[in-house]
Design a protein around this motif. Structure first.
Motif, PDB file in Angstrom:
ATOM      1  N   UNK A 195       0.841  -1.197   0.000  1.00  0.00           N
ATOM      2  CA  UNK A 195       0.000   0.000   0.000  1.00  0.00           C
ATOM      3  C   UNK A 195       0.876   1.247   0.000  1.00  0.00           C
TER       4      UNK A 195
ATOM      5  N   UNK B  35       2.851   1.729  -3.410  1.00  0.00           N
ATOM      6  CA  UNK B  35       2.088   2.264  -4.532  1.00  0.00           C
ATOM      7  C   UNK B  35       1.664   3.697  -4.271  1.00  0.00           C
ATOM      8  N   UNK B  36       1.371   4.010  -2.994  1.00  0.00           N
ATOM      9  CA  UNK B  36       0.889   5.357  -2.707  1.00  0.00           C
ATOM     10  C   UNK B  36       1.996   6.387  -2.676  1.00  0.00           C
ATOM     11  N   UNK B  37       3.123   6.040  -2.087  1.00  0.00           N
ATOM     12  CA  UNK B  37       4.157   7.041  -1.872  1.00  0.00           C
ATOM     13  C   UNK B  37       5.458   6.559  -2.475  1.00  0.00           C
TER      14      UNK B  37
END
Lengths: 379, 224, 315
Positions: free
Chosen positions: C131, C134-136
């Motif tokens: 998570x 992919x987000x940061x």
């Protein structure tokens, strides 16, 4: 009769509904079609007026004999032409629409369909880049590429050149072609005559008048996602030192504008006077491209002796009985005392001033003198 | 049924996206921005209302055998009308919605309501149902679009939000994030309504679209 | 649930093992790696680990007691393990709020929403890490380059796997094998010191918390496939999160198969996917994705390798 009810009625009802709906759609289409068409035409016309202000009443014309032209329009009021050309960019074909006024100069350019990388190649669509085309003629003199987007910029220029050719064919005028960039002159600016010579291991090599040689290396290993190798032009002076480095054809386009820096002479001039790329810093943010250039330069310097001969400096060492020595290297004379330290540095030519010799050369002479002195002592 | 109840039904109690779980394709696909989500919701609402009314008008005329093709033709007709109108008068929204505008034809909400409501109820009731369901659909899409845009891209209606726009949680603007947010909203809704929203008493086997292949039909219902 | 009496048929053996004792063994096994992370990356690593553990325990408590009114399960210590493992997967410089967000996803979404311990569909720490990745992407791939014990270069440098992926970076020397084993190299906080991790892994095997099957097959697959793909097998083995993943994350009880043959299939799959991503994919590291994918397949693997009970009927 039951068959009628079971099969015919449903089919009939479905058909009836289809007919009604089709009629409704046809009606809506009739209503909206002129609006949609007008909007499309206005949009296209509006974009044409952007590149050719003052143009109106555009009519499509056909261009024969020129490649890479998508479409061409002539302004009915004689303001000029709006032609769309294409060229292969970084992400496929890109299209450029250009307005050429009646004097054969660019009134405006616009980037159309393209697949260039967002934020890099797509910058060729921005005002900062396109505005430099205004007023230019077909030689495109003075047009500079977008930093870090060499391929997209080159494609843009190529499309504009095609557009000028089409203009020439339509208006019946001669168009001059843009000058091709000659990297050899970047490396040896004062040399006018380059003769090609053979060199194994290099893509090409040229004798640069009396000043030295230009070795062209095709170096793979720049940016990791580059679509092809880089062409590195290395100028080697007759004394075995690098006279200059230039980067020709390349596919470097990483996500950082630092690549522009690493491809320009401001940075590449730091190679001048060196014999190897070891002391040259990488440009931070363009490390991979810097490394690729270094690899190319290294290869060129390894091949250089085949052209200029052995350039290890000749040391003329005279050792006196008390252990001191005098060494002449090139234009420098180095006096060494008995303890093995440098006692003095002078110009080899009695009439010349040491200040006329380059400091690097002086330092090198000192190093070489000491090395030769120590070697002679068996140390 | 009470007219007001029909209207409000589609907003919370039987919200098509969050309770009936219909129309998930556009719900996931166009909600990466608030404006796209609301635009899609309004377009679908218009089609829903029109198709509900027309199908309710024709409910006695259309034979049972060919009802699905007939519904589809009617719905497709309205969608094409909306498409042409948008292309002529609202070009920017048309470009933003792209292919999902045509996909309203197969939006389960519209076909589902035609099957479940319009072919059994009066024209005015169907109209109200269309309005209610449409509002519920649009609200759900607005909610999803807002959450995904605010946290996934740091903007709201393309206006950057200070503090969030520098380091947005990028995954929320992508496909997996769509599912996360969708599940989260459904969970929140269930929690708020204490699970009452989940009951679907108005299903009956005959009118269920998956009647043919359902094993529960033999046992007399899907047991939900 | 805790008030019900449990009735079970004979034999009535008790091993004295509880969930918390198993989890504490895992924490003990991770201590060497914690120590090395402090030596190599400095106090920030300890801070990161402490914050992750605290956040995980807090989220588990908040969710179970306040949100759902269920019993408080923080005493089974599984949240501590999840927090620590997630911290081990993060670069030392990551902003703390991102790490806390990752813990929330790991504990609340992956574990509690699916029913609590034992019901998670995938390893919580892995899901949290992916998570965050992919987000940061930027913050998750900024690695500090240590230059020895007690010295961290704040200059961001590439991890050994990234160097391997880029042939031109090969001009920059790869850390030599000793440095790789001792952990003096770029990478996330817990994955760098192979020696510490192997010590912990052997401890766990000795305490019979895990069997040697999964780690051995996983790592062996990596070695064999790296030979097939023309990579340096010793390097592929110690680089990246392979050792950490093999000993501590692929062996999570709830998300890996029950039978030994199932574990072999699981570890084999993990190894194959890891090497495919490393060799052909655009990410330099594939361990977390491979473990996630195999976690999802675990129920099917369990189905396929179900043992026939003695005297039972095979379906």
């Amino acid at each position: 009769m039951k068959a009628v009810k079971e099969f015919v009625v449903p089919a009939a009802v479905l058909t009836a509904i289809c007919l009604v709906v089709s009629a409704a759609l046809a009606g809506t289409y009739q209503l909206t079609e002129p609006v949609i068409e007008a909007a499309k035409r206005a949009e296209a016309d509006a974009s044409r007026v952007v590149v050719l202000p003052g143009g109106a009443d555009f009519k499509e014309v056909t261009v024969s004999g020129v490649e890479n032209i998508v479409e061409a329009y002539e302004a009915g009021n004689g303001a000029g032409y709006v032609i769309t050309g294409k060229a292969k960019g970084y992400g496929g074909d890109l299209q450029v629409m250009a307005g050429i006024d009646k004097d054969g100069k660019i009134a405006g350019v616009k980037l159309m369909d393209n697949n260039e990388t967002q934020g890099i190649g797509s910058k060729t669509g921005e005002d900062a880049y396109t505005s430099q085309y205004k007023g230019k003629d077909s030689t495109l003199e003075g047009v500079t590429a977008v930093s870090g987007a060499t391929i997209s910029s080159k494609a843009f220029q190529s499309a504009v050149t095609s557009i000028f050719q089409a203009y020439g064919s339509l208006a019946g005028v001669e168009v001059a072609a843009p000058e091709a960039e000659d990297y050899k002159t970047v490396v040896f600016p004062d040399v006018t005559e380059f003769t090609e010579v053979a060199l194994d291991g290099a893509k090409a090599a040229y004798k640069a008048g009396d000043a030295g040689y230009v070795i062209v290396i095709e170096a793979a290993g720049g940016w990791e996602h580059a679509a092809g190798p880089m062409e590195i032009y290395v100028g080697v002076a007759n004394n075995g030192k690098i006279a200059g480095v230039a980067v020709g054809e390349n596919h470097e386009a990483p996500p950082s504008p630092e690549t522009a820096v690493v491809l320009k002479q401001d940075y590449l001039s730091s190679y001048i006077g060196k014999t190897s790329p070891d002391d040259v810093d990488n440009v931070s943010g363009a490390t991979q491209t810097s490394r690729g250039i270094k690899k190319g330069v290294r290869t060129a310097m390894e091949l250089a002796p085949a052209l200029i001969g052995d350039t290890t400096p000749q040391v003329d060492l005279t050792v006196a009985e008390d252990g001191s020595a005098s060494a002449v290297i090139g234009a420098v004379r180095v006096e060494i005392d008995a303890t093995g330290k440098v006692a003095g540095v002078f110009a080899a030519d009695e009439t010349a001033d040491l200040a006329s010799v380059a400091p690097e050369e002086v330092k090198e002479a000192m190093d070489n003198a000491l090395a030769a002195y120590n070697a002679s002592k068996g140390a | 049924m009470n007219k007001l109840k029909i209207l409000v039904n589609g907003i919370i109690k039987e919200n098509p996206v969050l309770v009936l779980v219909l129309g998930t394709c556009p719900a996931l696909a166009v909600t990466n921005s608030t404006i796209n989500g609301v635009g899609m919701g309004l377009a679908a609402t218009f089609v829903l209302i029109c198709s509900n009314v027309v199908i309710s008008l024709l409910k006695k005329v259309i034979p049972d055998k060919v009802r699905i093709p007939c519904y589809i033709v009617v719905i497709a007709g309205f969608v094409t009308v909306v498409q042409l109108m948008m292309q002529a008068y609202m070009k920017s929204l048309y470009d933003a919605l792209g292919i999902f505008l045509s996909l309203i034809v197969v939006n389960c909400v519209i076909l589902g309501r035609a099957e479940m409501f319009a072919n059994k109820n009066s024209v005015f009731d169907s109209f109200l149902d269309g309005v209610g369901m449409g509002i519920g659909f649009t609200l759900a899409l607005f909610l999803m679009g807002a959450l995904r845009e605010i946290f996934g891209a740091g903007t709201f209606c393309n206006i950057p939000i200070p503090g969030l726009s520098s380091q947005p949680i990028a995954i929320l603007a992508q496909a997996p994030g769509g599912f996360f947010v969708y599940g989260f909203i459904i969970a929140m809704l269930n929690k708020v309504s204490h699970g009452k929203a989940v009951k679907r008493k108005t299903f009956d086997c005959e009118s269920c679209p998956s009647h043919a292949g359902c094993s529960g039909a033999l046992k007399g219902g899907c047991g939900r | 649930m805790s008030n019900l009496k449990v009735i079970a048929p004979a034999p009535h053996f008790r091993s004295g093992e509880t969930t918390s004792s198993i989890m504490l063994s895992v924490v003990a096994a991770l201590i060497p790696a914690v120590v090395v992370s402090f030596l190599v990356f400095g106090p920030r690593a300890l801070l990161l680990e402490a914050v992750c553990v605290a956040a995980s325990v807090l989220f588990e408590y908040l969710f179970r007691v306040l949100m759902c009114g269920r019993d408080n399960t923080i005493w089974d210590c599984s949240a501590i393990v999840t927090g620590l493992l997630l911290a081990f997967n993060l670069p030392v410089g990551i902003p703390l709020w991102m790490a806390v967000l990752g813990c929330a996803v790991a504990i609340i979404v992956t574990k509690q929403l699916f029913g609590g311990i034992g019901q998670n569909f995938a390893n919580p720490a892995i899901v949290g890490r992916i998570f965050l990745l992919v987000s940061f992407g930027g913050s998750m791939t900024t690695w500090a380059a240590p230059n020895g014990y007690f010295g961290v270069d704040a200059v961001s440098g590439a991890t050994p796997l990234a160097i391997l992926k880029d042939p031109e970076l090969g001009l920059k020397p790869l850390p030599d094998m000793l440095n790789m084993l001792l952990g003096i190299r770029g990478g996330s906080v817990g994955e760098t010191c192979i020696v510490a991790l192997v010590i912990g892994g052997i401890f766990l095997i000795w305490k019979k918390v895990i069997t040697a099957t999964t780690p051995v097959v996983f790592l062996a697959t990596i070695v064999i496939l790296s030979l097939c793909f023309g990579l340096n097998p010793a390097y592929e083995l110690v680089a990246g999160g392979a050792v950490l993943g093999a000993f501590f994350m692929a062996t999570d009880y709830a998300t890996s198969p029950v039978t030994e043959s199932g574990k072999v299939i699981f570890a084999l799959g993990c190894g194959v996917i890891t090497m495919l991503i490393r060799a052909f994919g655009s990410y330099p590291e594939g361990v977390s994705f491979s473990i996630l994918l195999m976690n999802i397949l675990t129920p099917h693997i369990d189905n396929l390798t179900r043992k026939k009970p003695f005297g039972g009927v095979v379906k």
